[in-house]
Design a protein around this motif. Structure first.
Motif: not given
Ligand code: ZN
Length: 167
Positions: A1-28
């Motif tokens: 397991m790994a601790v990931m970096e948390i994106t902060k306000i101002g980062h564009e990914v926080l303003r995008k509409k996220a995509e539905p997950v099509q298939k739950i994989t090992k990666k998910t």
């Protein structure tokens, strides 16, 4: 397991509409485990995938009863409303009063792809609504009624407070 970096306000990914997950994989499933670890490391009660830089419809919640992962969550019914204070791991140092539905019925897939329907209320309902907003590019500061000023003379309670409410 790994601790990931948390994106902060101002980062564009926080303003995008996220995509539905099509298939739950090992990666998910690995991502979900990493998100849970990241949430605990940051002492939050919830985390959405865009907060770790991924535009996918996955949220993690733990209000003290153990972690719940929700893939493609949707609120299908709600009742009542309540105003309370929220914070966000992506917006350090700020809190605000946000009006949320008191009770919500949420439909989602778990980390194995099994469908669930859950009636939630109180902090759990609030946390789910906060995290779901992240999947739609909405942050609490966009919808808060007013900024909440936490008592600065009592550092301990501020810290406890953040642990309980930040997502
Ligand atoms: Zn948040």
């Amino acid at each position: 397991m790994a601790v990931m970096e948390i994106t902060k306000i101002g980062h564009e990914v926080l303003r995008k509409k996220a995509e539905p997950v099509q298939k739950i994989t090992k990666k998910t499933q690995t991502l979900i485990r990493d998100m849970i670890e990241t949430m605990y490391a940051a002492e939050g009660v919830g985390l959405a995938a865009p907060q770790v830089g991924l535009s996918e419809r996955i949220i993690i919640i733990d209000i003290g009863d153990g972690p719940i992962a929700m893939v493609n969550p949707e609120i299908i019914a709600h009742e009542g409303s309540e105003i309370d204070v929220e914070g966000c791991l992506s917006i350090p140092g700020r809190h605000g009063y946000v009006k949320r539905w008191l009770e919500t019925t949420v439909q989602f897939l778990d980390e194995k792809g099994k469908p669930h329907r859950m009636v939630t209320n109180g902090l759990l309902s609030r946390a789910i609504q906060h995290e779901l907003d992240h999947l739609n590019g909405v942050l609490f500061v966009d919808i808060m009624l007013e900024e909440a000023k936490l008592r600065s003379e009592d550092e301990t309670s501020d810290e406890e407070y953040q642990q309980q409410e930040s997502g």
